[in-house]
Motif scaffolding. Structure first.
Motif, PDB file in Angstrom:
ATOM      1  N   UNK A  87      36.644  35.694  37.193  1.00  0.00           N
ATOM      2  CA  UNK A  87      37.455  34.626  37.793  1.00  0.00           C
ATOM      3  C   UNK A  87      36.592  33.628  38.548  1.00  0.00           C
ATOM      4  N   UNK A  88      35.585  34.121  39.254  1.00  0.00           N
ATOM      5  CA  UNK A  88      34.687  33.231  40.001  1.00  0.00           C
ATOM      6  C   UNK A  88      34.005  32.262  39.037  1.00  0.00           C
ATOM      7  N   UNK A  89      33.592  32.750  37.878  1.00  0.00           N
ATOM      8  CA  UNK A  89      32.997  31.860  36.876  1.00  0.00           C
ATOM      9  C   UNK A  89      33.965  30.773  36.447  1.00  0.00           C
ATOM     10  N   UNK A  90      35.217  31.143  36.229  1.00  0.00           N
ATOM     11  CA  UNK A  90      36.240  30.173  35.845  1.00  0.00           C
ATOM     12  C   UNK A  90      36.505  29.183  36.984  1.00  0.00           C
ATOM     13  N   UNK A  91      36.601  29.696  38.203  1.00  0.00           N
ATOM     14  CA  UNK A  91      36.828  28.834  39.374  1.00  0.00           C
ATOM     15  C   UNK A  91      35.695  27.825  39.511  1.00  0.00           C
ATOM     16  N   UNK A  92      34.453  28.284  39.370  1.00  0.00           N
ATOM     17  CA  UNK A  92      33.305  27.383  39.486  1.00  0.00           C
ATOM     18  C   UNK A  92      33.302  26.337  38.368  1.00  0.00           C
TER      19      UNK A  92
ATOM     20  N   UNK B 161      46.659  38.940  37.741  1.00  0.00           N
ATOM     21  CA  UNK B 161      45.295  38.437  37.905  1.00  0.00           C
ATOM     22  C   UNK B 161      45.236  36.922  37.836  1.00  0.00           C
ATOM     23  N   UNK B 162      46.017  36.318  36.940  1.00  0.00           N
ATOM     24  CA  UNK B 162      45.882  34.882  36.707  1.00  0.00           C
ATOM     25  C   UNK B 162      46.919  34.036  37.433  1.00  0.00           C
ATOM     26  N   UNK B 163      47.881  34.659  38.072  1.00  0.00           N
ATOM     27  CA  UNK B 163      48.825  33.890  38.874  1.00  0.00           C
ATOM     28  C   UNK B 163      48.095  33.223  40.029  1.00  0.00           C
TER      29      UNK B 163
ATOM     30  N   UNK C 294      48.359  33.156  43.304  1.00  0.00           N
ATOM     31  CA  UNK C 294      47.956  33.949  44.462  1.00  0.00           C
ATOM     32  C   UNK C 294      47.066  35.110  44.067  1.00  0.00           C
ATOM     33  N   UNK C 295      47.265  35.675  42.895  1.00  0.00           N
ATOM     34  CA  UNK C 295      46.420  36.779  42.443  1.00  0.00           C
ATOM     35  C   UNK C 295      44.981  36.348  42.247  1.00  0.00           C
ATOM     36  N   UNK C 296      44.791  35.246  41.550  1.00  0.00           N
ATOM     37  CA  UNK C 296      43.427  34.784  41.294  1.00  0.00           C
ATOM     38  C   UNK C 296      42.736  34.356  42.586  1.00  0.00           C
ATOM     39  N   UNK C 297      43.466  33.692  43.466  1.00  0.00           N
ATOM     40  CA  UNK C 297      42.860  33.271  44.734  1.00  0.00           C
ATOM     41  C   UNK C 297      42.547  34.469  45.628  1.00  0.00           C
ATOM     42  N   UNK C 298      43.415  35.473  45.626  1.00  0.00           N
ATOM     43  CA  UNK C 298      43.177  36.668  46.439  1.00  0.00           C
ATOM     44  C   UNK C 298      41.975  37.439  45.911  1.00  0.00           C
ATOM     45  N   UNK C 299      41.901  37.628  44.601  1.00  0.00           N
ATOM     46  CA  UNK C 299      40.741  38.308  44.019  1.00  0.00           C
ATOM     47  C   UNK C 299      39.466  37.519  44.284  1.00  0.00           C
ATOM     48  N   UNK C 300      39.540  36.200  44.150  1.00  0.00           N
ATOM     49  CA  UNK C 300      38.376  35.367  44.433  1.00  0.00           C
ATOM     50  C   UNK C 300      37.928  35.483  45.880  1.00  0.00           C
ATOM     51  N   UNK C 301      38.878  35.516  46.799  1.00  0.00           N
ATOM     52  CA  UNK C 301      38.540  35.651  48.221  1.00  0.00           C
ATOM     53  C   UNK C 301      37.919  37.018  48.497  1.00  0.00           C
ATOM     54  N   UNK C 302      38.487  38.061  47.911  1.00  0.00           N
ATOM     55  CA  UNK C 302      37.966  39.415  48.132  1.00  0.00           C
ATOM     56  C   UNK C 302      36.602  39.624  47.487  1.00  0.00           C
ATOM     57  N   UNK C 303      36.229  38.744  46.579  1.00  0.00           N
ATOM     58  CA  UNK C 303      34.893  38.811  45.979  1.00  0.00           C
ATOM     59  C   UNK C 303      33.838  38.640  47.060  1.00  0.00           C
ATOM     60  N   UNK C 304      34.189  37.935  48.138  1.00  0.00           N
ATOM     61  CA  UNK C 304      33.257  37.683  49.240  1.00  0.00           C
ATOM     62  C   UNK C 304      33.117  38.858  50.193  1.00  0.00           C
ATOM     63  N   UNK C 305      33.945  39.898  50.054  1.00  0.00           N
ATOM     64  CA  UNK C 305      33.806  41.060  50.939  1.00  0.00           C
ATOM     65  C   UNK C 305      35.137  41.696  51.282  1.00  0.00           C
ATOM     66  N   UNK C 306      35.114  42.494  52.353  1.00  0.00           N
ATOM     67  CA  UNK C 306      36.287  43.199  52.843  1.00  0.00           C
ATOM     68  C   UNK C 306      36.981  42.339  53.885  1.00  0.00           C
ATOM     69  N   UNK C 307      38.305  42.262  53.794  1.00  0.00           N
ATOM     70  CA  UNK C 307      39.069  41.437  54.714  1.00  0.00           C
ATOM     71  C   UNK C 307      40.271  42.193  55.251  1.00  0.00           C
TER      72      UNK C 307
END
Length: 131
Positions: free
Chosen positions: A100-105, A26-28, A30-43
């Motif tokens: 994660x989005x909260x942390x990213x922001x 989750x915190x690596x 690529x993991x955090x960026x992938x989860x963050x990206x998928x927060x926006x929808x299906x890809x």
């Protein structure tokens, strides 16, 4: 720790605890960026790869496999020609991604302070030593 029941506590600080591996996924980077990206929808895979700028095809595939295995990402293959594979968050994945989005922001919003701290740190270390 395989086969732990729900009433046993997990301790990420314990070397053998399986929660440590999930936390790493989750915190690596690529993991955090992938989860963050998928927060926006299906890809689809290539859409995700474009969204997570800089990730290699191999690393994204490994990341998605790990997140799917952990129950955070759902992979849906459609029997079309050519085959279509979509990735989306599971309910657990959405819960993790929202945190994660909260942390990213927070990090993005505080970057001026981070950059100022970096400049100060670098300037202090570059200063000549006087004896």
């Amino acid at each position: 720790m395989e086969g732990m029941s729900d009433d046993l506590a997990y301790d990420v600080f314990a070397r053998a605890c399986p929660s440590r591996g999930t936390l790493e996924h989750v915190t690596g980077r690529w993991g955090s960026l992938t989860l963050g990206a998928l927060h926006d929808g299906t890809f689809r895979f290539n859409e995700l790869r474009r969204r997570v700028d800089g990730v290699s095809e191999k690393m994204l595939a490994q990341t998605l496999h790990a997140l799917e295995r952990d129950g955070l990402v759902h992979r849906e293959a459609q029997q079309t020609n050519p085959p279509r594979v979509d990735y989306r968050l599971t309910p657990l994945g959405r819960e993790v991604a929202e945190r994660l989005i909260g942390l990213i922001q927070l990090v993005e919003g505080r970057m001026p302070q981070v950059e100022a701290a970096r400049e100060k740190y670098d300037a202090e270390r570059a200063a000549p030593v006087t004896a």
